[in-house]
Enzyme design. Structure first.
Site, mmCIF file in Angstrom:
data_model
loop_
_atom_site.group_PDB
_atom_site.id
_atom_site.type_symbol
_atom_site.label_atom_id
_atom_site.label_comp_id
_atom_site.label_asym_id
_atom_site.label_seq_id
_atom_site.Cartn_x
_atom_site.Cartn_y
_atom_site.Cartn_z
ATOM 1 N N ARG A 13 0.821 -1.220 0.000
ATOM 2 C CA ARG A 13 0.000 0.000 0.000
ATOM 3 C C ARG A 13 0.849 1.262 0.000
ATOM 4 O O ARG A 13 0.413 2.308 -0.452
ATOM 5 C CB ARG A 13 -0.947 0.011 1.198
ATOM 6 C CG ARG A 13 -1.978 -1.089 1.192
ATOM 7 C CD ARG A 13 -2.849 -1.086 -0.060
ATOM 8 N NE ARG A 13 -3.887 -2.106 0.018
ATOM 9 C CZ ARG A 13 -3.716 -3.391 -0.332
ATOM 10 N NH1 ARG A 13 -2.558 -3.795 -0.820
ATOM 11 N NH2 ARG A 13 -4.706 -4.255 -0.196
ATOM 12 N N ASP A 61 15.730 5.872 26.300
ATOM 13 C CA ASP A 61 14.920 6.345 27.425
ATOM 14 C C ASP A 61 15.347 5.624 28.699
ATOM 15 O O ASP A 61 15.499 4.402 28.706
ATOM 16 C CB ASP A 61 13.416 6.108 27.163
ATOM 17 C CG ASP A 61 12.543 7.042 28.004
ATOM 18 O OD1 ASP A 61 12.933 7.362 29.153
ATOM 19 O OD2 ASP A 61 11.486 7.477 27.509
ATOM 20 N N ARG A 72 -1.828 6.382 27.137
ATOM 21 C CA ARG A 72 -1.310 6.948 25.886
ATOM 22 C C ARG A 72 -0.050 6.251 25.369
ATOM 23 O O ARG A 72 0.370 6.514 24.242
ATOM 24 C CB ARG A 72 -1.055 8.451 26.037
ATOM 25 C CG ARG A 72 -0.025 8.781 27.070
ATOM 26 C CD ARG A 72 -0.018 10.248 27.454
ATOM 27 N NE ARG A 72 0.946 10.444 28.516
ATOM 28 C CZ ARG A 72 0.758 10.081 29.790
ATOM 29 N NH1 ARG A 72 -0.404 9.553 30.165
ATOM 30 N NH2 ARG A 72 1.693 10.251 30.693
ATOM 31 N N THR A 136 16.004 18.655 27.908
ATOM 32 C CA THR A 136 16.388 17.591 26.967
ATOM 33 C C THR A 136 16.158 18.057 25.528
ATOM 34 O O THR A 136 16.967 17.767 24.634
ATOM 35 C CB THR A 136 15.578 16.304 27.255
ATOM 36 O OG1 THR A 136 15.836 15.897 28.596
ATOM 37 C CG2 THR A 136 15.980 15.177 26.316
ATOM 38 N N CYS A 191 3.069 17.335 30.740
ATOM 39 C CA CYS A 191 1.948 16.390 30.890
ATOM 40 C C CYS A 191 1.705 16.067 32.357
ATOM 41 O O CYS A 191 0.595 15.744 32.763
ATOM 42 C CB CYS A 191 2.212 15.120 30.098
ATOM 43 S SG CYS A 191 2.303 15.410 28.326
#
Ligand SMILES: [Zn+2]
Lengths: 270, 67
Positions: A13, A61, A72, A136, A191
């Site tokens: 695709r 990380d 999330r 960061t 957040c």
């Protein structure tokens, strides 16, 4: 390099797209994308790139998976709580997308450990800023300039999202992240303090991945042209480079602005 | 006086008002925002040198650093 029958079917695709084709699919498979931060942005951006057949992805990380991440950070589930984000994401993505080799570095990016990531053996096609804090982001910008990598920076908090890409070699006139946001800027939103909805982060991560795939294609097309013409040309046909996109996820408005170099910028104009 | 749009709201300022003065009049902290003038980012070091023109569209916003 010819695609295998299986790859041709799996990526059919996207190969169908005139801007991709077999040539573009080969570009994806030969690309190495560095992703700093494997939170809400890094989860989905990495998954889209791995699923698209990007050959190598390095995830960085130092954070561990917490229950409050699950709404999330969709690669993670309850049994992953307490494990390192980069490690778990790399394992799950490699299982789902074996064409993509995923490296995980299980520590936070710092100025001290940057040489371990940016060494002579690594040539990154793109650097994705998926981090969650301002200092960061400044460090990533500095490293992108130092190592001449195109930076694709996304962010989200509350109902606000921002996305930009910059490259000092190709578009010096549009400056860098620090030209837009000097490091002495006051930052109020994260957040942790203001909250965020999962799809808000996911929207920005999707746009970041889409921009990245577009950039992989167009930057390589430009490199091919340079090889053919044998000279370095100013890239003025990179519509995504040097633009800032801002999304309001409550009003559903997108705004676009051209970035501008700050002649006094301490990072890109030094 | 000239009319400008600041984050989609009509604002009237005196001729010769700089971008810095627009923000100060709105009591917006200068080191807390970035600024777009007519769809182009203006770096903070340029704000005091640029005077508002009639129908200028200003967008003022904070950095978003989360992810
Ligand atoms: Zn700069």
């Amino acid at each position: 390099m010819a695609l295998t029958d299986q790859a041709f079917i799996q990526y059919s695709r996207q190969i169908l797209l005139a801007d991709v084709g077999e040539h573009g699919q080969n570009i994806f498979s030969q690309s190495h994308v560095l992703i700093i931060g494997v939170g809400g942005l890094g989860n989905l951006a990495a998954q889209y790139l791995a699923a698209a057949g990007v050959g190598q992805i390095t995830l960085v990380d130092g954070d561990t998976i917490e229950r409050s991440n699950l709404p999330r950070q969709l690669l993670f589930s309850v049994e992953d709580l307490g494990s390192n984000k980069a490690q778990v994401a790399a394992e799950k993505l490699m299982q789902a997308y074996p064409d993509s080799h995923i490296n995980s570095l299980q520590h936070y990016l710092t100025l001290d450990n940057a040489p371990e990531i940016f060494n002579a053996r690594q040539q990154f096609s793109l650097l994705l800023d998926c981090s969650d804090n301002f200092s960061t982001r400044q460090l990533i910008n500095q490293l992108a300039i130092e190592h001449q990598v195109t930076l694709v920076s996304a962010s989200a908090a509350n109902f606000q999202g921002q996305l930009l890409s910059v490259n000092q070699q190709l578009r010096p006139d549009t400056g860098c992240y620090h030209c837009l946001y000097p490091s002495d800027m006051g930052v109020s939103q994260s957040c942790q303090t203001v909250g965020v909805l999962g799809p808000m982060v996911g929207t920005l991560a999707s746009m970041q991945a889409l921009m990245s795939l577009n950039l992989l294609l167009s930057l390589n097309a430009k490199a091919d042209q340079r090889q053919v013409s044998g000279r370095q040309t100013q890239v003025d046909d990179q519509p995504l480079l040097g633009q800032l996109y801002r999304f309001d996820g409550a009003k559903f408005t997108w705004r676009q602005a051209k970035l501008t170099r700050d002649p006094d910028c301490l990072v890109c104009s030094a | 006086m000239i009319n400008i749009l600041l984050n989609d709201e009509a604002v009237t300022v005196a001729v010769g008002t700089s971008l810095t003065q627009v923000l100060e009049r709105q009591t917006i902290a200068l080191n807390g925002v970035a600024l777009v003038l007519n769809a182009e980012v203006v770096p903070r070091s340029r704000w005091s040198h640029i005077m508002c023109q009639h129908d200028d569209k200003l967008e003022v916003f904070s950095v978003v650093a989360g992810g």
